[in-house]
Design an enzyme around this catalytic site. Structure first.
Site, PDB file in Angstrom:
ATOM      1  N   ARG A   1       0.910  -1.150  -0.043  1.00 53.00           N
ATOM      2  CA  ARG A   1      -0.028   0.137   0.032  1.00 53.00           C
ATOM      3  C   ARG A   1       0.933   1.353  -0.122  1.00 53.00           C
ATOM      4  NH1 ARG A   1      -1.372   1.375   5.041  1.00 53.00           N
ATOM      5  NH2 ARG A   1      -2.562  -0.448   5.384  1.00 53.00           N
TER       6      ARG A   1
ATOM      7  N   ASP B   1      -6.039  23.022 -10.729  1.00 50.25           N
ATOM      8  CA  ASP B   1      -6.507  22.107 -11.649  1.00 50.25           C
ATOM      9  C   ASP B   1      -5.705  22.305 -12.942  1.00 50.25           C
ATOM     10  OD1 ASP B   1      -7.475  20.271 -13.503  1.00 50.25           O
ATOM     11  OD2 ASP B   1      -9.391  20.074 -12.279  1.00 50.25           O
TER      12      ASP B   1
ATOM     13  N   TYR C   1     -14.311  22.377 -12.399  1.00 52.91           N
ATOM     14  CA  TYR C   1     -14.780  20.972 -13.104  1.00 52.91           C
ATOM     15  C   TYR C   1     -16.273  20.515 -12.074  1.00 52.91           C
ATOM     16  CZ  TYR C   1     -14.469  16.035 -14.100  1.00 52.91           C
ATOM     17  OH  TYR C   1     -14.925  14.621 -14.528  1.00 52.91           O
TER      18      TYR C   1
ATOM     19  N   LYS D   1      -6.458  11.967 -18.580  1.00 51.82           N
ATOM     20  CA  LYS D   1      -6.689  12.713 -19.489  1.00 51.82           C
ATOM     21  C   LYS D   1      -5.432  12.436 -20.458  1.00 51.82           C
ATOM     22  CE  LYS D   1     -10.416  13.631 -18.292  1.00 51.82           C
ATOM     23  NZ  LYS D   1     -11.060  14.875 -17.418  1.00 51.82           N
TER      24      LYS D   1
HETATM   25  C1  LIG Z   1     -11.753  14.951 -16.294  1.00 52.49           C
HETATM   26  C2  LIG Z   1     -11.344  15.902 -15.176  1.00 52.49           C
HETATM   27  C3  LIG Z   1     -11.370  15.779 -13.764  1.00 52.49           C
HETATM   28  C4  LIG Z   1     -11.333  14.385 -13.124  1.00 52.49           C
HETATM   29  O1  LIG Z   1     -10.740  13.256 -13.786  1.00 52.49           O
HETATM   30  P1  LIG Z   1     -11.086  11.855 -13.707  1.00 52.49           P
HETATM   31  O2  LIG Z   1      -9.861  11.111 -13.804  1.00 52.49           O
HETATM   32  O3  LIG Z   1     -12.260  11.536 -14.556  1.00 52.49           O
HETATM   33  O4  LIG Z   1     -11.663  11.870 -12.415  1.00 52.49           O
HETATM   34  C5  LIG Z   1     -10.689  16.813 -13.071  1.00 52.49           C
HETATM   35  N1  LIG Z   1     -10.471  17.950 -13.804  1.00 52.49           N
HETATM   36  C6  LIG Z   1     -10.737  18.373 -14.976  1.00 52.49           C
HETATM   37  C7  LIG Z   1     -10.365  19.573 -15.550  1.00 52.49           C
HETATM   38  C8  LIG Z   1     -11.258  17.294 -15.872  1.00 52.49           C
HETATM   39  O5  LIG Z   1     -11.567  17.616 -16.990  1.00 52.49           O
END
Ligand SMILES: *Cc1c(COP(=O)(O)O)cnc(C)c1O
Length: 392
Positions: free
Chosen positions: A59, A184, A112, A209
């Site tokens: 872990r 973010d 988001y 992404k």
């Molecule tokens: C998709 C996204 C997230 C979340 O990511 P996940 O892996 O889908 O949980 C966070 N911030 C932005 C700007 C996003 O487009």
């Protein structure tokens, strides 16, 4: 990292390939092994009780997770990086690491959607008050500061509407009250924006992404400044966060080709949007790397590139049926959430009910596009035939 230390500071493209890499530690194989593990054995009880062995339990990390964390640590210029199960999990972890009961958290109105959902449904139960602010406030965000303000969250460009934020100005304001700044940075990735260099304390990525880049893994990353690292590392350990090694490996594999992919996403997006903005059915195009965009100057100042996510509004009075007919007529663009993979995607956007601190055109129909790695002429032809069909 290499046989001899290189003299000149390495460019980001080069660091992307070699950071966190140590082939000679793995018999010379270029990539680290995918270590599947819970139990780790010790040679003797003295080593076991001393706590000095590098790895002690699955872990708490293994050579695969270390390889990705080390690579990102170098890319982000961070004191440390922790991995999370998804981008949203990374966001929740980062926020929880810097707020306590009684604290006040500021979130941009353009955050988001699931970030808002976490803040609205979970944080109040732990005594944290959440307030939304206009993302364009910049340093004036200080007008919302209270004695209890502990953290300011940022996201640039904003989700769905792509407003840029003046991150250095927000950082300067937050420093006056010793508040933590989070960003973010999924849209630009650590390659095109370096939040920690802008003064941010916690830099977040939905690794799902562009880092993974192939639409096949969920992953999140949090890079922390010296100030934020201790709290992040402690919470990550205390909560038992762990990402499966196969997923971590795919994240590391994706990271190595981030630069070539992003360069193509950027080029294709500019090609498609420069055509799209002149179409009679199209109103505003939302993408800060276009010099006609209101966020262009901030983007140019703080970012070194742009990615494949953008949006456009249909002209006023476009009906819901027309907007939906357009999406249904697309052949190359898949209808799907998420983005950052190699393929083009589209989703319908309606802002009704999505903003609480700012006024937005709630009556417009918009489309968010992810421009993939296909040939841009094919993408333009696809959008062109879908517009013609929907507006015939
Ligand atoms: C998709 C996204 C997230 C979340 O990511 P996940 O892996 O889908 O949980 C966070 N911030 C932005 C700007 C996003 O487009």
């Amino acid at each position: 990292m290499s046989r001899s230390e290189s003299r000149a500071p390495l460019k980001p493209d080069t660091r992307l390939l070699h950071s966190g890499q140590d082939p000679l530690a793995f018999h010379g194989f270029v990539n680290p092994p995918v270590v599947h593990a819970s139990t780790v054995l010790f040679p003797d009880v003295e080593t076991m009780v001393s706590g000095k062995q590098t790895y002690s339990y699955g872990r708490r990390g293994n050579p695969t997770t270390d390889a990705l964390e080390d690579a990102l640590k170098e890319m982000e210029g961070a004191a440390g990086v922790k991995l999370a199960n998804s981008g949203l999990n990374a966001i929740a972890l980062a926020i929880l690491s810097c707020v306590r009961s009684g604290d006040h958290l500021l979130l941009p109105d353009t955050a988001y959607g699931p970030t808002r959902h976490f803040a609205d449904t979970v944080l109040p139960g732990f005594g944290v008050s959440v307030e939304y602010y206009d993302p364009l406030l910049g340093g004036d965000v200080k007008s919302l500061f209270r004695p209890q303000t502990a953290a300011v969250f940022t996201e640039a460009p904003g989700s769905l509407t792509f407003e840029m934020q003046d991150i250095p100005a927000i950082v300067a304001a937050a420093r006056e009250i010793d508040a933590t700044v989070l960003m973010d940075n999924t849209w630009a990735s650590p390659l095109y924006c370096q939040p920690l260099a802008l003064g941010v304390d916690l830099s977040l990525q939905a690794g799902t992404k562009y880092i993974v880049g192939h639409s096949d893994v969920m992953l999140g990353t949090v890079a922390a400044s010296e100030k934020a690292w201790k709290g992040l590392n402690a919470l990550h350990g205390a909560m038992g966060c762990h990402v499966a090694p196969d997923d971590v490996y795919l994240g590391l594999r994706g990271l190595r080709t981030l630069s070539v992919r992003l360069e193509r996403h950027q080029r294709n997006t500019l090609t498609v949007l420069n055509w799209l903005k002149n179409q009679p059915q199209v109103g505003a195009v939302r993408y800060p790397a276009l010099d006609s965009d209101p966020g262009y100057d901030l983007w140019k100042r703080d970012f070194t590139g742009s990615s494949g996510l953008c949006a456009f509004d249909f002209v006023k009075d476009t009906a819901r049926e027309q907007a939906h007919a357009f999406l249904d007529a697309l052949a190359l663009f898949g209808l799907g959430f998420s983005w950052g993979g190699y393929e083009s995607l589209a989703i319908p956007v309606r802002l009704k009910g999505q903003r609480t601190a700012t006024k937005v055109a709630e009556d417009l129909h918009s489309v968010r596009l992810h421009i993939g790695l296909e040939h841009p002429e094919d993408l333009i032809n696809d959008i062109d035939q879908a517009l013609k069909k929907a507006f015939a």
